[in-house]
Write an enzyme that holds these catalytic residues in place. Structure first.
Site, PDB file in Angstrom:
ATOM      1  N   CYS A 165       0.811  -1.218   0.000  1.00  0.00           N
ATOM      2  CA  CYS A 165       0.000   0.000   0.000  1.00  0.00           C
ATOM      3  C   CYS A 165       0.846   1.270   0.000  1.00  0.00           C
ATOM      4  O   CYS A 165       0.320   2.374  -0.213  1.00  0.00           O
ATOM      5  CB  CYS A 165      -0.936   0.001   1.209  1.00  0.00           C
ATOM      6  SG  CYS A 165      -2.233  -1.260   1.098  1.00  0.00           S
ATOM      7  N   THR A 192     -18.403   8.631   0.304  1.00  0.00           N
ATOM      8  CA  THR A 192     -18.065   8.226   1.677  1.00  0.00           C
ATOM      9  C   THR A 192     -16.723   7.519   1.789  1.00  0.00           C
ATOM     10  O   THR A 192     -16.352   7.045   2.861  1.00  0.00           O
ATOM     11  CB  THR A 192     -19.168   7.305   2.248  1.00  0.00           C
ATOM     12  OG1 THR A 192     -19.361   6.190   1.349  1.00  0.00           O
ATOM     13  CG2 THR A 192     -20.476   8.064   2.408  1.00  0.00           C
ATOM     14  N   ASP A 195     -15.692   4.620   0.878  1.00  0.00           N
ATOM     15  CA  ASP A 195     -15.834   3.265   1.414  1.00  0.00           C
ATOM     16  C   ASP A 195     -14.934   2.270   0.693  1.00  0.00           C
ATOM     17  O   ASP A 195     -14.262   2.594  -0.291  1.00  0.00           O
ATOM     18  CB  ASP A 195     -17.297   2.831   1.322  1.00  0.00           C
ATOM     19  CG  ASP A 195     -18.091   3.220   2.559  1.00  0.00           C
ATOM     20  OD1 ASP A 195     -17.891   2.589   3.603  1.00  0.00           O
ATOM     21  OD2 ASP A 195     -18.890   4.177   2.478  1.00  0.00           O
ATOM     22  N   ASP A 196     -14.958   1.030   1.188  1.00  0.00           N
ATOM     23  CA  ASP A 196     -14.102  -0.015   0.644  1.00  0.00           C
ATOM     24  C   ASP A 196     -14.605  -0.573  -0.683  1.00  0.00           C
ATOM     25  O   ASP A 196     -13.843  -1.170  -1.435  1.00  0.00           O
ATOM     26  CB  ASP A 196     -13.975  -1.162   1.655  1.00  0.00           C
ATOM     27  CG  ASP A 196     -13.257  -0.737   2.916  1.00  0.00           C
ATOM     28  OD1 ASP A 196     -12.034  -0.565   2.865  1.00  0.00           O
ATOM     29  OD2 ASP A 196     -13.927  -0.550   3.947  1.00  0.00           O
ATOM     30  N   ASP A 207      -8.827  -4.195  -5.908  1.00  0.00           N
ATOM     31  CA  ASP A 207      -7.671  -3.882  -5.068  1.00  0.00           C
ATOM     32  C   ASP A 207      -6.454  -4.643  -5.575  1.00  0.00           C
ATOM     33  O   ASP A 207      -6.532  -5.843  -5.839  1.00  0.00           O
ATOM     34  CB  ASP A 207      -7.944  -4.272  -3.615  1.00  0.00           C
ATOM     35  CG  ASP A 207      -7.351  -3.279  -2.630  1.00  0.00           C
ATOM     36  OD1 ASP A 207      -6.282  -2.726  -2.943  1.00  0.00           O
ATOM     37  OD2 ASP A 207      -7.940  -3.057  -1.559  1.00  0.00           O
ATOM     38  N   ASP A 213     -12.578  -6.133   1.623  1.00  0.00           N
ATOM     39  CA  ASP A 213     -13.397  -4.979   1.235  1.00  0.00           C
ATOM     40  C   ASP A 213     -14.874  -5.361   1.160  1.00  0.00           C
ATOM     41  O   ASP A 213     -15.754  -4.571   1.528  1.00  0.00           O
ATOM     42  CB  ASP A 213     -12.944  -4.431  -0.116  1.00  0.00           C
ATOM     43  CG  ASP A 213     -11.608  -3.721  -0.046  1.00  0.00           C
ATOM     44  OD1 ASP A 213     -11.153  -3.427   1.072  1.00  0.00           O
ATOM     45  OD2 ASP A 213     -11.012  -3.466  -1.106  1.00  0.00           O
ATOM     46  N   GLY A 217      -9.667 -13.082 -15.354  1.00  0.00           N
ATOM     47  CA  GLY A 217      -8.921 -11.902 -14.949  1.00  0.00           C
ATOM     48  C   GLY A 217      -8.261 -11.223 -16.131  1.00  0.00           C
ATOM     49  O   GLY A 217      -8.613 -11.452 -17.289  1.00  0.00           O
ATOM     50  N   SER A 261      -4.197  -9.599 -17.408  1.00  0.00           N
ATOM     51  CA  SER A 261      -2.764  -9.518 -17.099  1.00  0.00           C
ATOM     52  C   SER A 261      -2.064  -8.617 -18.106  1.00  0.00           C
ATOM     53  O   SER A 261      -2.482  -8.504 -19.256  1.00  0.00           O
ATOM     54  CB  SER A 261      -2.126 -10.907 -17.105  1.00  0.00           C
ATOM     55  OG  SER A 261      -2.220 -11.477 -18.401  1.00  0.00           O
TER      56      SER A 261
END
Length: 282
Positions: free
Chosen positions: A118, A148, A150-151, A168, A191, A239, A241
């Site tokens: 992070c 807000t 938020d996650d 993330d 999250d 996903g 890549s």
């Protein structure tokens, strides 16, 4: 090299413990190439350097500099200063004393990134300046958006179901590829849990330096993520890549929640219980 039998305008310099393309990407005002000229468009080890018995670690950081007819000594001095300053800045988070070749059994992932986890995030104040100029959605089904911080985002499908979505990813904060994958998956899943939601499925996000690390490392990262997803009772359905100078991993996770049972940063009330999963401190 030989003081006389060489090109007077060409110099090949090796920078230890760093990939040449990573350093070149930070040198915005200097034009140079990685490795020998015939390999300037690739990040694989130059066959010329290999024939010269240059070690694998040194070849990874080899950069070829050339001067032109009108290059001045002052310009060379300025360029040298910029190169040294940039190298020191990029390498500052790397422990050079522990540098090891890129073999599967000796990989230390944190040596392949300029920041840890992070710590690579953009500063909140920078993001705020950018996001404040973006239009705020007026869709009534958007239950949780950017306002807000938020996650995850929440979108209402009907009176009983809302979709929860998060993304993330980050650079390595641990050396072990398996644990890096597991941590990346757990971080994204958290999250969804933080919103009071149930995860449904996930997609992987991968950035990987295919010419710096063996593919077995990526396989191990994905295994760690798969095991963590299995623990959460969900499947990874695919996903995206890209090839990158640094390893990066994360997930897009989709979940569901009842619209009236969403947990957000704005819903805290006096008397609420705070649950700590680890000690408070630095």
């Amino acid at each position: 090299g030989h003081p006389d039998l060489c090109l007077p305008n060409t110099l090949n310099v090796s920078f230890k413990n760093i990939d040449a393309n990573t350093l070149l990407s930070e040198l915005e005002t200097i034009a140079a190439s990685a490795g020998a000229a015939c390999h300037s468009d690739k990040t694989e080890i130059s066959s010329v350097l290999t024939a010269m018995n240059v070690s694998y670690e040194e070849a990874l950081g080899a950069i070829r500099f050339s001067t032109g007819r009108f290059t001045t000594p002052r310009e060379i001095d300025q360029a040298a200063g910029q190169i040294v300053e940039t190298y020191q800045r990029v390498i500052q988070n790397t422990d050079a004393s522990n540098f090891t070749p890129s073999t599967p059994e000796k990989i230390k992932l944190t040596q392949y990134t300029h920041g840890l986890g992070c710590a690579c995030k953009l500063k909140p104040q920078v993001l705020e300046k950018i996001i404040r100029n973006n239009p705020i959605p007026d869709d009534p089904n958007v239950l949780v958006g950017v306002s807000t911080s938020d996650d995850a985002a929440v979108y209402k499908l009907n009176e009983d179901t809302a979709i929860v979505k998060t993304i993330d990813f980050f650079t390595p904060m641990v050396n072990d590829p398996y644990f890096f994958g597991a941590i990346g998956a757990a971080n994204a899943l958290s999250d969804i849990y933080a919103m009071g939601a149930q995860p449904l499925f996930a997609l992987n996000i991968v950035g990987f330096p295919v010419n710096r690390l063996p593919l077995e490392v990526l396989e191990t990262i994905l295994k760690g993520a798969n095991d963590k997803a299995k623990e959460a009772g969900i499947s990874i359905l695919g996903g995206h890549s890209i090839e990158d100078n640094e390893p990066k991993f994360g997930m897009v996770v989709t979940g569901k929640v009842h619209p009236k049972k969403i947990l957000t940063n704005a819903n805290a009330q006096p008397g609420d219980v705070i649950l700590l999963t680890k000690p408070i401190g630095l």
